[in-house]
Design a protein around this motif. Sequence first.
Motif, PDB file in Angstrom:
ATOM      1  N   ASN A   1      14.251  25.440  16.841  1.00 50.13           N
ATOM      2  CA  ASN A   1      15.483  25.431  17.623  1.00 50.13           C
ATOM      3  C   ASN A   1      16.689  24.945  16.826  1.00 50.13           C
ATOM      4  OD1 ASN A   1      14.545  26.374  20.221  1.00 50.13           O
ATOM      5  ND2 ASN A   1      13.391  24.449  20.327  1.00 50.13           N
ATOM      6  N   ASP A   2      16.515  24.720  15.511  1.00 48.29           N
ATOM      7  CA  ASP A   2      17.598  24.273  14.635  1.00 48.29           C
ATOM      8  C   ASP A   2      18.256  23.002  15.172  1.00 48.29           C
ATOM      9  OD1 ASP A   2      19.124  24.425  12.324  1.00 48.29           O
ATOM     10  OD2 ASP A   2      20.728  25.511  13.356  1.00 48.29           O
ATOM     11  N   LEU A   3      17.432  21.979  15.446  1.00 48.47           N
ATOM     12  CA  LEU A   3      17.913  20.713  15.982  1.00 48.47           C
ATOM     13  C   LEU A   3      17.895  19.639  14.904  1.00 48.47           C
ATOM     14  CD1 LEU A   3      15.972  20.741  19.359  1.00 48.47           C
ATOM     15  CD2 LEU A   3      18.374  21.313  18.982  1.00 48.47           C
ATOM     16  N   GLU A   4      18.736  18.638  15.079  1.00 50.93           N
ATOM     17  CA  GLU A   4      18.794  17.518  14.160  1.00 50.93           C
ATOM     18  C   GLU A   4      17.666  16.535  14.488  1.00 50.93           C
ATOM     19  OE1 GLU A   4      22.626  15.596  13.974  1.00 50.93           O
ATOM     20  OE2 GLU A   4      23.603  17.466  14.541  1.00 50.93           O
ATOM     21  N   VAL A   5      17.153  15.877  13.467  1.00 51.77           N
ATOM     22  CA  VAL A   5      16.102  14.870  13.630  1.00 51.77           C
ATOM     23  C   VAL A   5      16.530  13.618  12.883  1.00 51.77           C
ATOM     24  CG1 VAL A   5      13.682  14.303  13.238  1.00 51.77           C
ATOM     25  CG2 VAL A   5      14.331  16.657  13.756  1.00 51.77           C
ATOM     26  N   LYS A   6      16.537  12.493  13.590  1.00 52.45           N
ATOM     27  CA  LYS A   6      16.861  11.206  12.973  1.00 52.45           C
ATOM     28  C   LYS A   6      15.896  10.144  13.491  1.00 52.45           C
ATOM     29  CE  LYS A   6      20.646  12.404  10.771  1.00 52.45           C
ATOM     30  NZ  LYS A   6      20.626  12.609   9.359  1.00 52.45           N
ATOM     31  N   ALA A   7      15.644   9.163  12.655  1.00 51.46           N
ATOM     32  CA  ALA A   7      14.798   8.032  13.017  1.00 51.46           C
ATOM     33  C   ALA A   7      15.640   6.770  13.014  1.00 51.46           C
ATOM     34  CB  ALA A   7      13.644   7.904  12.034  1.00 51.46           C
ATOM     35  N   ALA A   8      15.220   5.790  13.808  1.00 50.63           N
ATOM     36  CA  ALA A   8      15.906   4.499  13.866  1.00 50.63           C
ATOM     37  C   ALA A   8      14.895   3.428  14.238  1.00 50.63           C
ATOM     38  CB  ALA A   8      17.037   4.536  14.882  1.00 50.63           C
TER      39      ALA A   8
ATOM     40  N   ASP B   1       8.509  -0.112  17.756  1.00 56.15           N
ATOM     41  CA  ASP B   1       9.960  -0.320  17.770  1.00 56.15           C
ATOM     42  C   ASP B   1      10.705   0.733  16.955  1.00 56.15           C
ATOM     43  OD1 ASP B   1       9.118  -1.149  15.302  1.00 56.15           O
ATOM     44  OD2 ASP B   1      10.398  -2.931  15.237  1.00 56.15           O
ATOM     45  N   ASP B   2      10.014   1.809  16.592  1.00 61.36           N
ATOM     46  CA  ASP B   2      10.635   2.921  15.874  1.00 61.36           C
ATOM     47  C   ASP B   2      10.903   4.071  16.837  1.00 61.36           C
ATOM     48  OD1 ASP B   2      10.475   1.597  13.407  1.00 61.36           O
ATOM     49  OD2 ASP B   2       8.397   2.249  13.161  1.00 61.36           O
ATOM     50  N   ILE B   3      12.052   4.698  16.666  1.00 63.68           N
ATOM     51  CA  ILE B   3      12.459   5.787  17.554  1.00 63.68           C
ATOM     52  C   ILE B   3      12.766   7.016  16.709  1.00 63.68           C
ATOM     53  CG2 ILE B   3      14.241   6.552  19.170  1.00 63.68           C
ATOM     54  CD1 ILE B   3      14.541   3.634  20.011  1.00 63.68           C
ATOM     55  N   LEU B   4      12.274   8.161  17.152  1.00 55.44           N
ATOM     56  CA  LEU B   4      12.567   9.432  16.500  1.00 55.44           C
ATOM     57  C   LEU B   4      13.281  10.297  17.533  1.00 55.44           C
ATOM     58  CD1 LEU B   4      11.979  11.100  13.860  1.00 55.44           C
ATOM     59  CD2 LEU B   4      10.089  12.100  15.135  1.00 55.44           C
ATOM     60  N   CYS B   5      14.511  10.713  17.236  1.00 51.30           N
ATOM     61  CA  CYS B   5      15.307  11.516  18.168  1.00 51.30           C
ATOM     62  C   CYS B   5      15.435  12.937  17.644  1.00 51.30           C
ATOM     63  CB  CYS B   5      16.701  10.926  18.340  1.00 51.30           C
ATOM     64  SG  CYS B   5      16.726   9.426  19.304  1.00 51.30           S
ATOM     65  N   ILE B   6      15.284  13.894  18.565  1.00 48.57           N
ATOM     66  CA  ILE B   6      15.461  15.305  18.256  1.00 48.57           C
ATOM     67  C   ILE B   6      16.475  15.834  19.265  1.00 48.57           C
ATOM     68  CG2 ILE B   6      14.326  17.540  18.122  1.00 48.57           C
ATOM     69  CD1 ILE B   6      11.718  15.970  17.528  1.00 48.57           C
ATOM     70  N   HIS B   7      17.638  16.269  18.758  1.00 46.64           N
ATOM     71  CA  HIS B   7      18.763  16.608  19.637  1.00 46.64           C
ATOM     72  C   HIS B   7      19.751  17.449  18.832  1.00 46.64           C
ATOM     73  CE1 HIS B   7      22.141  15.791  22.393  1.00 46.64           C
ATOM     74  NE2 HIS B   7      21.235  15.375  23.247  1.00 46.64           N
TER      75      HIS B   7
ATOM     76  N   LYS C   1      20.120  -2.607  20.208  1.00 49.78           N
ATOM     77  CA  LYS C   1      20.800  -2.530  18.914  1.00 49.78           C
ATOM     78  C   LYS C   1      19.799  -2.067  17.855  1.00 49.78           C
ATOM     79  CE  LYS C   1      24.655  -3.948  20.468  1.00 49.78           C
ATOM     80  NZ  LYS C   1      25.453  -2.891  21.011  1.00 49.78           N
ATOM     81  N   MET C   2      20.227  -1.110  17.054  1.00 46.74           N
ATOM     82  CA  MET C   2      19.390  -0.611  15.978  1.00 46.74           C
ATOM     83  C   MET C   2      19.625  -1.457  14.723  1.00 46.74           C
ATOM     84  SD  MET C   2      17.831   1.828  17.396  1.00 46.74           S
ATOM     85  CE  MET C   2      18.036   2.493  19.028  1.00 46.74           C
ATOM     86  N   LYS C   3      18.592  -1.554  13.902  1.00 42.53           N
ATOM     87  CA  LYS C   3      18.721  -2.303  12.641  1.00 42.53           C
ATOM     88  C   LYS C   3      19.770  -1.621  11.776  1.00 42.53           C
ATOM     89  CE  LYS C   3      14.299  -4.509  12.002  1.00 42.53           C
ATOM     90  NZ  LYS C   3      13.086  -4.593  11.207  1.00 42.53           N
ATOM     91  N   PRO C   4      20.650  -2.405  11.170  1.00 41.02           N
ATOM     92  CA  PRO C   4      21.660  -1.808  10.293  1.00 41.02           C
ATOM     93  C   PRO C   4      20.998  -1.049   9.159  1.00 41.02           C
ATOM     94  CG  PRO C   4      22.137  -4.124  10.724  1.00 41.02           C
ATOM     95  CD  PRO C   4      20.785  -3.854  11.290  1.00 41.02           C
ATOM     96  N   GLY C   5      21.438   0.164   8.942  1.00 44.34           N
ATOM     97  CA  GLY C   5      20.913   0.992   7.872  1.00 44.34           C
ATOM     98  C   GLY C   5      19.599   1.691   8.181  1.00 44.34           C
ATOM     99  N   SER C   6      19.062   1.514   9.406  1.00 42.47           N
ATOM    100  CA  SER C   6      17.772   2.146   9.715  1.00 42.47           C
ATOM    101  C   SER C   6      17.927   3.557  10.269  1.00 42.47           C
ATOM    102  CB  SER C   6      16.992   1.303  10.719  1.00 42.47           C
ATOM    103  OG  SER C   6      17.582   1.371  12.016  1.00 42.47           O
ATOM    104  N   ILE C   7      19.125   3.934  10.671  1.00 43.23           N
ATOM    105  CA  ILE C   7      19.329   5.284  11.229  1.00 43.23           C
ATOM    106  C   ILE C   7      19.450   6.254  10.065  1.00 43.23           C
ATOM    107  CG2 ILE C   7      20.832   6.739  12.604  1.00 43.23           C
ATOM    108  CD1 ILE C   7      21.705   4.172  14.082  1.00 43.23           C
ATOM    109  N   GLY C   8      18.551   7.229  10.071  1.00 45.18           N
ATOM    110  CA  GLY C   8      18.574   8.211   8.990  1.00 45.18           C
ATOM    111  C   GLY C   8      17.467   9.233   9.152  1.00 45.18           C
ATOM    112  N   ASP C   9      17.267  10.002   8.110  1.00 44.10           N
ATOM    113  CA  ASP C   9      16.214  11.010   8.128  1.00 44.10           C
ATOM    114  C   ASP C   9      14.854  10.336   8.138  1.00 44.10           C
ATOM    115  OD1 ASP C   9      18.100  13.045   8.051  1.00 44.10           O
ATOM    116  OD2 ASP C   9      18.137  13.063   5.857  1.00 44.10           O
ATOM    117  N   PRO C  10      13.908  10.924   8.865  1.00 48.94           N
ATOM    118  CA  PRO C  10      12.561  10.316   8.905  1.00 48.94           C
ATOM    119  C   PRO C  10      11.840  10.460   7.570  1.00 48.94           C
ATOM    120  CG  PRO C  10      12.626  12.321  10.238  1.00 48.94           C
ATOM    121  CD  PRO C  10      14.005  12.078   9.719  1.00 48.94           C
TER     122      PRO C  10
END
Length: 144
Positions: A24-31, A114-120, A135-144
């Motif tokens: 579906n050409d969606l973005e994936v990020k982990a935090a 405590d890890d989250i993977l978002c697909i949106h 609150k997410m850990k600083p610098g933890s949002i990024g590619d899985p």
Amino acid sequence: MFYQPVSEVLCKSVCIELTLATLNDLEVKAAEVHNAYLMAQYCTVWVADRHECIIFHALYGLKLAGASFWNHLADCIKTVGYKPRLADQDVWIQAKIRPENGHQYYSYVLIYVDDILCIHHNVLGMIKKINWYFKMKPGSIGDP
């Protein structure tokens, strides 16, 4: 509120959701949630002589701390509009429509402790909504 042991999203679920994201050409990020267990609202502990003790912030040492955090996180994810999948309670799903072309798809939030993977289609916007509750850990949002 319901009891769920410490969450562990199934490996098969992760593979399926990542495949759907690609199709579906969606973005994936982990935090990662910052101070996860300290964010849990409360847990109930029964002490000697059947007295109930309510602890308003879950503690790392308690057996129910993980379940208390999961229940609190589940309440917040429900508030954002997601529903748990029947096959895997750690995969949350919501029907969405892409604004640029009107294509219908499902957005996913996968939880592993405590890890989250978002697909949106706008994954950073979705993580900001969750970040309002946790609150997410600083610098933890990024590619899985």
